[in-house]
Motif scaffolding. Structure first.
Motif, short mmCIF file in Angstrom:
data_model
loop_
_atom_site.label_atom_id
_atom_site.label_comp_id
_atom_site.label_asym_id
_atom_site.label_seq_id
_atom_site.Cartn_x
_atom_site.Cartn_y
_atom_site.Cartn_z
N LEU A 44 30.79 47.04 -74.07
CA LEU A 44 30.32 47.74 -72.87
C LEU A 44 29.75 46.77 -71.83
N ARG A 45 29.45 45.53 -72.23
CA ARG A 45 28.86 44.55 -71.30
C ARG A 45 29.77 44.26 -70.11
N GLY A 46 31.04 44.10 -70.38
CA GLY A 46 31.97 43.76 -69.29
C GLY A 46 32.22 44.94 -68.39
N GLY A 47 32.45 44.68 -67.13
CA GLY A 47 32.79 45.75 -66.21
C GLY A 47 34.29 45.97 -66.21
N SER A 48 34.75 46.85 -65.34
CA SER A 48 36.18 47.07 -65.21
C SER A 48 36.47 47.56 -63.80
N MET A 49 37.72 47.82 -63.53
CA MET A 49 38.13 48.28 -62.20
C MET A 49 38.09 49.81 -62.15
N VAL A 50 37.87 50.32 -60.97
CA VAL A 50 37.87 51.77 -60.74
C VAL A 50 39.31 52.27 -60.84
N ALA A 51 39.49 53.46 -61.34
CA ALA A 51 40.83 54.05 -61.46
C ALA A 51 41.49 54.18 -60.09
N ALA A 52 42.81 54.08 -60.07
CA ALA A 52 43.57 54.10 -58.82
C ALA A 52 43.32 55.37 -58.00
N ASN A 57 38.42 57.05 -52.22
CA ASN A 57 37.15 57.73 -51.98
C ASN A 57 35.97 56.78 -52.05
N ILE A 58 35.98 55.87 -53.00
CA ILE A 58 34.87 54.93 -53.14
C ILE A 58 34.89 53.90 -52.02
N ALA A 59 36.08 53.48 -51.61
CA ALA A 59 36.19 52.53 -50.49
C ALA A 59 35.60 53.12 -49.22
#
Length: 65
Positions: A44-52, A57-59
């Protein structure tokens, strides 16, 4: 045209990568960690990319980041 306000909650949770995709941290890392296994917490420490599907919406919430 007025400037767009950045959503401050989103600004604390997301940031843009060098290629323009949006990075996020993992959930389930803040409390009640004792029942979780060492391996699970480590992963869980590592992050990841937001789903396509959520990128657009987040941008919109973090226009200048």
């Amino acid at each position: 045209m007025p400037k767009i306000k950045t959503n401050r909650g989103a600004a604390k949770r997301f940031r843009k990568s060098a290629t323009g995709r949006i990075k996020r941290g993992s959930a389930f890392t803040s409390h009640i960690l004792t029942p979780k296994t060492r391996k699970r917490k480590r992963n869980l420490r590592g992050g990841s990319m937001v789903a396509a599907v959520d990128q657009k919406n987040i941008a919109r919430l973090i226009p200048y980041k």
